[in-house]
Design an enzyme around this catalytic site. Sequence first.
Site, PDB file in Angstrom:
ATOM      1  N   GLY A 274       1.885   4.407   3.678  1.00 42.04           N
ATOM      2  CA  GLY A 274       2.848   3.552   2.984  1.00 42.04           C
ATOM      3  C   GLY A 274       3.944   4.345   2.293  1.00 42.04           C
ATOM      4  O   GLY A 274       5.132   4.008   2.404  1.00 42.04           O
TER       5      GLY A 274
ATOM      6  N   GLU B 215      -4.801   3.941   8.132  1.00 40.56           N
ATOM      7  CA  GLU B 215      -6.172   3.472   8.361  1.00 40.56           C
ATOM      8  C   GLU B 215      -6.222   1.959   8.574  1.00 40.56           C
ATOM      9  O   GLU B 215      -7.172   1.438   9.163  1.00 40.56           O
ATOM     10  CB  GLU B 215      -7.070   3.881   7.184  1.00 40.56           C
TER      11      GLU B 215
ATOM     12  N   LEU C 205      -5.254  12.133   7.655  1.00 41.48           N
ATOM     13  CA  LEU C 205      -4.002  12.474   6.996  1.00 41.48           C
ATOM     14  C   LEU C 205      -2.902  12.590   8.036  1.00 41.48           C
ATOM     15  O   LEU C 205      -1.772  12.144   7.848  1.00 41.48           O
ATOM     16  CB  LEU C 205      -4.157  13.789   6.226  1.00 41.48           C
TER      17      LEU C 205
ATOM     18  N   SER D 267     -16.315  17.752   1.262  1.00 37.48           N
ATOM     19  CA  SER D 267     -15.479  17.925   2.450  1.00 37.48           C
ATOM     20  C   SER D 267     -16.224  18.535   3.624  1.00 37.48           C
ATOM     21  O   SER D 267     -17.027  19.454   3.480  1.00 37.48           O
ATOM     22  CB  SER D 267     -14.305  18.827   2.122  1.00 37.48           C
TER      23      SER D 267
ATOM     24  N   GLY E 262       0.844  -1.190   0.000  1.00 37.46           N
ATOM     25  CA  GLY E 262       0.000   0.000   0.000  1.00 37.46           C
ATOM     26  C   GLY E 262       0.880   1.241   0.000  1.00 37.46           C
ATOM     27  O   GLY E 262       1.856   1.329   0.741  1.00 37.46           O
TER      28      GLY E 262
ATOM     29  N   ARG F  31     -13.478   9.212  14.290  1.00 37.38           N
ATOM     30  CA  ARG F  31     -12.323  10.028  13.912  1.00 37.38           C
ATOM     31  C   ARG F  31     -12.769  11.457  13.637  1.00 37.38           C
ATOM     32  O   ARG F  31     -13.791  11.680  12.994  1.00 37.38           O
ATOM     33  CB  ARG F  31     -11.653   9.453  12.665  1.00 37.38           C
TER      34      ARG F  31
ATOM     35  N   HIS G 104     -19.755   9.523   7.188  1.00 35.06           N
ATOM     36  CA  HIS G 104     -19.468  10.940   7.000  1.00 35.06           C
ATOM     37  C   HIS G 104     -20.754  11.701   6.689  1.00 35.06           C
ATOM     38  O   HIS G 104     -21.528  11.284   5.837  1.00 35.06           O
ATOM     39  CB  HIS G 104     -18.471  11.107   5.854  1.00 35.06           C
TER      40      HIS G 104
ATOM     41  N   ARG H  78     -18.371  14.214  13.380  1.00 33.28           N
ATOM     42  CA  ARG H  78     -19.048  13.562  12.260  1.00 33.28           C
ATOM     43  C   ARG H  78     -20.143  12.601  12.673  1.00 33.28           C
ATOM     44  O   ARG H  78     -21.198  12.533  12.051  1.00 33.28           O
ATOM     45  CB  ARG H  78     -18.014  12.797  11.438  1.00 33.28           C
TER      46      ARG H  78
ATOM     47  N   GLY I  89      -0.357   4.661   0.013  1.00 36.32           N
ATOM     48  CA  GLY I  89      -1.037   5.915   0.348  1.00 36.32           C
ATOM     49  C   GLY I  89      -0.152   6.721   1.284  1.00 36.32           C
ATOM     50  O   GLY I  89       1.065   6.514   1.332  1.00 36.32           O
TER      51      GLY I  89
END
Lengths: 251, 637
Positions: B45, B425, B441, B284, B40, B435, B266, B330, B42
């Site tokens: 990684g 994640e 991020l 967002s 991975g 979260r 979300h 959220r 992202g």
Amino acid sequence: MSGNMNLTLKVWRQKSQNAQGAFETYEAKNISPDMSFLEMMDVVNEDLIKAGKEPIAFDHDCREGICGMCSMYINGRAHGPLKGVTTCQLHMRSFSSGETITIEPWRATAFPVLRDLVVDRTAFERIQQAGGYVSVNTGSVPDANAIPISKENADEAFLSAACIGCGACVAACKNSSAMLFVSAKVSQYALLPQGNVERKERVLKMVSQMDQEGFGNCSNTEACEAECPKEIKVTNIARMNREFLRAKLFS
Amino acid sequence: MTLNSKAPSGPLAEKWNNHKFNLKLVNPANKRKYDIIIVGTGLAGASAAASLAELGYNVKTFCVQDSPRRAHSIAAQGGINAAKNYRNDGDSVYRLFYDTLKGGDYRAREANVYRLAQVSVNIIDQCVAQGVPFAREYGGLLDNRSFGGAQVSRTFYAKGQTGQQLLLGAYSAMNRQIATGKIQSYTRHEMLDVVMVDGKARGIIARDLVTGQIERHSAHAVVLCTGGYGNVFYLTTYARGSNVTAIWRAHKKGAYFGNPCFTQIHPTCIPVSGDHQSKLTLMSESLRNDGRIWVPLKKGDNRKPEDIPEAERDYYLERIYPSFGNLVPRDIASRKAKEMCDQGRGVGASGLAVYLDFSDAINRLGESTVASRYGNLFDMYKQITGENPYKTPMRIYPAVHYTMGGLWVDYNLMTTIPGLYACGEANFSDHGANRLGASALMQGLADGYFVLPYTIGDYLAGEERKEVSIDSPEFVAAEKNVKDQLQKLLSINGNKTVHEFQRELGLIMWNHCGMARNENGLKEGIEKIKALRAEFWKNIKVPGVGEELNQNLERAGRVADFLELGELMMQDALQRNESCGGHFREEYQTPEGEALRDDDNYAYVAAWEYKGENQPSEMHKEALEYEFIKRSQRSYK
């Protein structure tokens, strides 16, 4: 459901990189105008599987226009008819019922077809590896606000950095030039103080790798800008040319 | 096996420093004798790969896409939190720590969260030095915005494309190491198993997705950074390729799975428009800074939003939570949207949406300022819905977006398999039961840049410095298992496609294990999944062969794993007889309909051990002890 569409698709089918490819014709029936182009392809693939045929291979991932994975050449245009939109964000309401849609992979020597609509874009990787970075190690950096950057430059660098690396610029160019892609990265760093130290080597190395990969030259047709889903400007190419000249003259 | 979190003792602010000092080191000249596999690419990684290669380790990276840059971190929009206190508004490491722990409804490990807040400041420095073009003010310094669950402005951003810019930064650092030869990047490769030798992770089996070849790769340590598993719900904001396969197969080899039922829904996504839909698109959370959420006061009010007068609108978040208003966390924003729709006050054709209205912001700031903050999001909304959000309010509805659960890891990010790590994640670590926005991020990059590079050395220092052979019986056996499973999938030749199974599973998950859960529903859901799984292995139809680019075969393997994971998620939700964060059990709520936690009985991490095919998994508990923070009922009023 009323208002649904029936379409004829002419799709490029090619079993593998070295196999002979050809167009095949499929009917896409009862397609909702609210479907994305890729969702329409999903429907066609489901029908193909049910009929015992091989589905059409195509690249896609995020389906929200940012990963740069999807890559279809639709009716002679990279990512289809709309400006500033990737294939995954193109919706069927942009087409009319009864229409014939031609779907091809990106066509470029440097992007060989792997299967059907899937192409190999690793040439882009090698160009980035040649110099698309600032040489800083993790941990050895100053406080973020120790490097003030004018808002104007930061915003412009952002616009260049917004490139998603999909390859539409190459596909749209009659010379299969990768100048827009390469210049976007060169520009991002040329506009920022962080990129200044390696400015000369970066542009020389990236351009040299671009040439080795077999991309063509820029002849200022500007099809790349017209077809770029992120609307990266050709002024980046002009900036890269200046950077290149400067590096050649003063190296 | 008892779970040892390895969280260090001592004062909160000193824990990480002391721990780093106590970790064993690998001498610089010896680092090149160790191989590390990272699956991975992202944020977690890519940042780990670059940092470990800079240290001198030999790194191999694997991703399913054609470039590491396409990992789904790229789609994160709003921003990244850091306790820089550049706004002079009272932020601090402690406040970020506190907000994150509270936002997670006190179901995260205290020491981990504090460390996350500590290293957050280094992340921003690192990214700026790489040339990440964050938003700036006219004075040339970095700009910030605020996000849900916080009352300070600590979120750094690059328009609505922060994830993209951070990932491209980490990707550029990776590219630099690929150029030096310290990283070998394998693209269009999928990990299909972890190989264990003498009880330790010693490599992986991967499939080359172009040729279909099955490959063996060995290493001294394996790091999984393969993201979340939300696609078990089918319609989500995840990329289509996001899957659980890497961590699930590691789970089946002995890695415990932490809090699998903790899913984030979300609140601000574009509502579903029809059956054809393949994914949901997120708007967002930063939009909640300037957008106001409302529904009509009256049930079934079908007037156009512009025609509903101010007095007949219910800005329900501002009404119920006056101090946080539209910026509640959220889980709360999502649940309240569902409640409004359940009351019959939802809007749009389906009645499953609420308004997110920018008219006040446009009047206050002007259209151009609003466009500069959210322009790309507004364009995206328009492209998908055909409506102009500058003129008419957006319609939004909650969608599955993130999984807080993941492989259980200790403070060093090591799973219960020695030598197997999980970052980002893919692990369960820092977000507890919910979260906060702009924290994914932060955690991905914290793990990759600033935690793993220290902790992995502690393990490697004790390992023999000789190459791991790929010819051992363990590699041979693992390869055979992978090939057998692929063959099995190809040979069933039933009547239902992978797509049909995945949609069916997603619907079961959403109905039984979604925004609200209850005992009967979960029990029913488990039976349905078992039946669907049995049907899958009798009736799946996968066209083509294994030795070619075969996207249906890839997906079939992933759906097979989702069909097992789904059951575990429901079991986990069933055992947790409380509501906390994103896990809302209808039986456990306050009279006002808020989540009712049970700290006496459920202040633990549920870490599940795989016990074999169709055997019930065994739950282990890691008690969550709070030394420094007093748990309270979350209040955003």
